[in-house]
Design a protein around this motif. Structure first.
Motif, short mmCIF file in Angstrom:
data_model
loop_
_atom_site.label_atom_id
_atom_site.label_comp_id
_atom_site.label_asym_id
_atom_site.label_seq_id
_atom_site.Cartn_x
_atom_site.Cartn_y
_atom_site.Cartn_z
N ARG A 135 -3.40 -8.83 -1.37
CA ARG A 135 -4.16 -8.98 -0.13
C ARG A 135 -4.62 -7.62 0.38
NH1 ARG A 135 -0.75 -13.51 3.39
NH2 ARG A 135 -1.00 -15.25 1.91
N GLU A 136 -3.78 -6.61 0.18
CA GLU A 136 -4.12 -5.26 0.60
C GLU A 136 -3.67 -4.31 -0.50
OE1 GLU A 136 -3.21 -2.10 4.24
OE2 GLU A 136 -2.71 -4.24 4.45
N VAL A 137 -4.60 -3.52 -1.01
CA VAL A 137 -4.30 -2.62 -2.11
C VAL A 137 -3.85 -1.28 -1.54
CG1 VAL A 137 -5.19 -1.50 -4.19
CG2 VAL A 137 -6.03 -3.77 -3.53
N PRO A 138 -2.67 -0.79 -1.95
CA PRO A 138 -2.20 0.50 -1.43
C PRO A 138 -3.15 1.63 -1.78
CG PRO A 138 -0.45 -0.66 -2.62
CD PRO A 138 -1.73 -1.39 -2.90
N ALA A 139 -3.22 2.61 -0.91
CA ALA A 139 -4.07 3.77 -1.15
C ALA A 139 -3.66 4.46 -2.45
CB ALA A 139 -3.97 4.75 0.02
N GLY A 140 -4.64 4.82 -3.25
CA GLY A 140 -4.37 5.51 -4.50
C GLY A 140 -4.10 4.59 -5.67
N PHE A 141 -4.16 3.27 -5.42
CA PHE A 141 -3.90 2.28 -6.47
C PHE A 141 -5.11 1.37 -6.64
CE2 PHE A 141 0.34 3.59 -5.48
CZ PHE A 141 1.11 3.37 -6.61
N ALA A 142 -5.21 0.80 -7.83
CA ALA A 142 -6.13 -0.32 -8.07
C ALA A 142 -5.28 -1.57 -8.26
CB ALA A 142 -6.98 -0.05 -9.30
#
Length: 236
Positions: A135-142
């Motif tokens: 639902r929400e992608v962490p910063a720095g990740f795909a």
């Protein structure tokens, strides 16, 4: 063909790609997911193509896999090995301390732990029962699920001179013998007790067994599950 992990999976599904190869239970959530050999091979191929086509990785590349035992973890691990990468898998006693790798895969609840690794590319996994995206992608990740779906359903194994996993395959065969796994077994594994991918994934596949993996197993369901899944061997 090089003596690689792609051959382990190919041999495991050669007889009947449509039979259940990996069945996943999580008794804490009530999840049950069943994958045929063909379906698992499709996920593995997509993962390998993501690594090779998108990230330009191959033999000599490195990956950190911060994932618990899970059917999606199986796809990631086998995809990395098929692409010729050296893998640092969670749950293995041989895993080195955090360092520098080319690509990192992490469960959503382990993204903070991933900060200890230096990785050019990072993918997060929700490990959702229906393989839904985050639902929400962490910063720095795909988002692994979103990215991997765009890649091809088939992966061509490397010719001789490609990735050589002879030592890893030998370890898997030795471990299968130690665990009493025989060809044709329908194997029940408590992955909380056996978190090493050598035990819950490579050893069974190399022995020609099919897998029933259980997280947070409810002992009250054990006898019924052994009957329903036609279990022939349970890891002690």
């Amino acid at each position: 063909m090089a003596d690689n992990i792609a051959r382990v999976l190919a041999d495991a599904i050669a007889t009947d790609p449509n039979r259940p190869l990996l069945t996943w239970y999580d008794d804490a959530s009530g999840e049950r997911t069943e994958l045929s050999g063909a379906t698992l091979a499709n996920w593995v191929a997509k993962t390998a193509n993501l690594l090779v086509d998108e990230l330009a990785l191959g033999p000599g590349g490195t990956a950190a896999v911060l994932l618990p035992p899970h059917w999606q973890s199986a796809a990631v691990l086998l995809g990395c090995w098929s692409a010729g990468l050296t893998v640092q898998p969670a749950g293995s006693p041989d895993t080195e301390p955090p360092g520098e790798v080319d690509v990192l895969f992490a469960a959503i609840d382990r993204v903070a732990e991933a900060d200890a690794w230096s990785a050019t590319d990072r993918y997060a996994l929700a490990l959702h029962p229906f393989a839904l995206p985050l639902r929400e992608v962490p910063a720095g990740f795909a988002d692994y699920v979103t990215e991997v779906r765009a890649h091809g359903d088939h992966f061509t194994a490397y010719p001789p001179g490609g990735p050589d996993h002879t030592t890893l395959r030998a370890r898997a065969a030795t471990r299968a013998a130690e665990l009493g796994i025989s060809p044709g077994d329908r194997l029940l594994v408590d992955v909380d007790r056996y978190p090493d991918p050598l035990d819950w994934l490579l050893a069974p596949l190399s022995a020609g067994a099919t897998l029933v993996l259980c997280a947070h197993p409810d002992q009250a369901r054990l006898a019924d599950r052994q009957s329903t899944e036609r279990i022939t061997h349970t890891l002690p």
